[in-house]
Design a protein around this motif. Structure first.
Motif, PDB file in Angstrom:
ATOM      1  N   SER A  51      78.765  46.526  -6.961  1.00 49.50           N
ATOM      2  CA  SER A  51      77.748  45.519  -6.678  1.00 49.50           C
ATOM      3  C   SER A  51      77.654  44.448  -7.764  1.00 49.50           C
ATOM      4  N   LEU A  52      78.228  44.719  -8.933  1.00 50.10           N
ATOM      5  CA  LEU A  52      78.134  43.767 -10.042  1.00 50.10           C
ATOM      6  C   LEU A  52      79.421  42.977 -10.269  1.00 50.10           C
ATOM      7  N   TYR A  53      80.463  43.264  -9.515  1.00 52.74           N
ATOM      8  CA  TYR A  53      81.692  42.461  -9.512  1.00 52.74           C
ATOM      9  C   TYR A  53      82.195  42.157 -10.927  1.00 52.74           C
ATOM     10  N   PRO A  54      82.687  43.171 -11.645  1.00 58.35           N
ATOM     11  CA  PRO A  54      83.192  42.896 -12.996  1.00 58.35           C
ATOM     12  C   PRO A  54      84.425  41.999 -12.960  1.00 58.35           C
ATOM     13  N   PHE A  55      84.589  41.227 -14.011  1.00 60.52           N
ATOM     14  CA  PHE A  55      85.817  40.453 -14.167  1.00 60.52           C
ATOM     15  C   PHE A  55      86.989  41.425 -14.249  1.00 60.52           C
ATOM     16  N   PRO A  56      88.170  41.008 -13.861  1.00 58.95           N
ATOM     17  CA  PRO A  56      89.324  41.925 -13.892  1.00 58.95           C
ATOM     18  C   PRO A  56      89.721  42.301 -15.318  1.00 58.95           C
ATOM     19  N   GLU A  81      73.152  42.474  -3.594  1.00 57.84           N
ATOM     20  CA  GLU A  81      71.848  42.832  -3.018  1.00 57.84           C
ATOM     21  C   GLU A  81      71.587  44.333  -3.077  1.00 57.84           C
ATOM     22  N   GLU A  82      72.649  45.143  -3.128  1.00 64.36           N
ATOM     23  CA  GLU A  82      72.522  46.603  -3.161  1.00 64.36           C
ATOM     24  C   GLU A  82      72.210  47.136  -4.565  1.00 64.36           C
ATOM     25  N   ALA A  83      72.407  46.316  -5.592  1.00 57.75           N
ATOM     26  CA  ALA A  83      72.221  46.767  -6.977  1.00 57.75           C
ATOM     27  C   ALA A  83      70.746  47.033  -7.260  1.00 57.75           C
ATOM     28  N   GLN A  84      70.464  48.184  -7.829  1.00 54.33           N
ATOM     29  CA  GLN A  84      69.099  48.564  -8.197  1.00 54.33           C
ATOM     30  C   GLN A  84      68.988  48.578  -9.719  1.00 54.33           C
ATOM     31  N   GLY A  85      68.276  47.600 -10.266  1.00 57.60           N
ATOM     32  CA  GLY A  85      68.133  47.501 -11.710  1.00 57.60           C
ATOM     33  C   GLY A  85      66.823  48.088 -12.200  1.00 57.60           C
ATOM     34  N   TYR A  86      66.797  48.381 -13.488  1.00 59.73           N
ATOM     35  CA  TYR A  86      65.606  48.865 -14.183  1.00 59.73           C
ATOM     36  C   TYR A  86      65.313  47.877 -15.297  1.00 59.73           C
ATOM     37  N   GLU A  87      64.087  47.383 -15.357  1.00 59.57           N
ATOM     38  CA  GLU A  87      63.742  46.371 -16.350  1.00 59.57           C
ATOM     39  C   GLU A  87      62.864  46.978 -17.446  1.00 59.57           C
ATOM     40  N   ALA A  88      63.135  46.558 -18.687  1.00 57.62           N
ATOM     41  CA  ALA A  88      62.334  47.000 -19.828  1.00 57.62           C
ATOM     42  C   ALA A  88      62.111  45.814 -20.753  1.00 57.62           C
ATOM     43  N   SER A  89      61.026  45.867 -21.493  1.00 54.97           N
ATOM     44  CA  SER A  89      60.750  44.870 -22.518  1.00 54.97           C
ATOM     45  C   SER A  89      60.736  45.588 -23.859  1.00 54.97           C
ATOM     46  N   LEU A  90      61.554  45.100 -24.781  1.00 58.70           N
ATOM     47  CA  LEU A  90      61.636  45.715 -26.107  1.00 58.70           C
ATOM     48  C   LEU A  90      60.866  44.888 -27.119  1.00 58.70           C
ATOM     49  N   SER A  91      60.122  45.572 -27.973  1.00 60.40           N
ATOM     50  CA  SER A  91      59.351  44.952 -29.054  1.00 60.40           C
ATOM     51  C   SER A  91      59.851  45.508 -30.383  1.00 60.40           C
ATOM     52  N   PRO A  92      59.503  44.861 -31.500  1.00 59.59           N
ATOM     53  CA  PRO A  92      59.947  45.368 -32.798  1.00 59.59           C
ATOM     54  C   PRO A  92      59.603  46.853 -32.967  1.00 59.59           C
ATOM     55  N   GLY A  93      60.581  47.609 -33.422  1.00 56.47           N
ATOM     56  CA  GLY A  93      60.411  49.046 -33.619  1.00 56.47           C
ATOM     57  C   GLY A  93      60.900  49.881 -32.452  1.00 56.47           C
ATOM     58  N   ASP A  94      61.155  49.252 -31.294  1.00 55.85           N
ATOM     59  CA  ASP A  94      61.661  49.994 -30.137  1.00 55.85           C
ATOM     60  C   ASP A  94      63.156  50.242 -30.276  1.00 55.85           C
ATOM     61  N   VAL A  95      63.587  51.417 -29.826  1.00 54.36           N
ATOM     62  CA  VAL A  95      65.006  51.749 -29.766  1.00 54.36           C
ATOM     63  C   VAL A  95      65.302  52.193 -28.346  1.00 54.36           C
ATOM     64  N   LEU A  96      66.278  51.551 -27.725  1.00 54.34           N
ATOM     65  CA  LEU A  96      66.672  51.857 -26.353  1.00 54.34           C
ATOM     66  C   LEU A  96      68.027  52.547 -26.373  1.00 54.34           C
TER      67      LEU A  96
END
Length: 155
Positions: A51-56, A81-96
């Motif tokens: 669904s994200l069509y990577p470059f070759p 349209e089929e891609a299901q994303g998860y959104e997050a907001s990072l602030s100082p001190g956050d580690v993802l």
């Protein structure tokens, strides 16, 4: 140690409001630390590969999506349209934690943004293949087959 190998590299990212790192995936485990400013992150699991069509493979943007997440061209990239994303907001001190093969798109939300990546090889991944493949194994296999074909035709 989570079964990870040694730290392989770090990357210090310094940018201003509106800087974007387009959706892409890494082939290593990633701890992403937000040091200063805020950042928006959109994550997609490895199952979103089609669904994200990577470059070759071999393209300068290999492992990056061809889709503009802000204005997707659905005529050109209809499966987005089929891609299901998860959104997050990072602030100082956050580690993802961004697992290997997970797609991530990042946008700076403040005038001054500083982040630090820590990449680790995943030693916990077994060389034994069991079916059905996990989405991460499926993505890795697709790219390995693409690499083998490219090598065999001389690219």
């Amino acid at each position: 140690r989570l079964g990870w190998g040694e730290l392989t590299s770090n990357l210090l990212l310094i940018g201003q409001h509106g800087n974007v790192t387009p959706a892409h995936y890494d082939e290593q485990q990633n701890l992403f630390a937000q040091i200063h400013g805020r950042k928006r992150v959109v994550l997609f699991g490895p199952e979103a590969f089609r669904s994200l069509y990577p470059f070759p493979l071999g393209h300068p943007h290999d492992r990056q999506s061809q889709v503009d997440l802000y204005a997707p061209d659905l005529a050109r990239f209809p499966r987005f349209e089929e891609a299901q994303g998860y959104e997050a907001s990072l602030s100082p001190g956050d580690v993802l934690y961004i697992p290997q093969y997970w797609w991530h798109h990042l946008e700076n939300l403040d005038d001054e943004c500083v982040s630090l990546n820590f990449w680790f090889k995943d030693q916990a991944v077994s060389n034994k293949v069991s079916l059905p493949l996990t989405p991460s194994q499926h993505l890795a296999m697709r790219r390995n087959v693409e690499r083998i074909v490219a090598d065999s035709v001389g690219h």
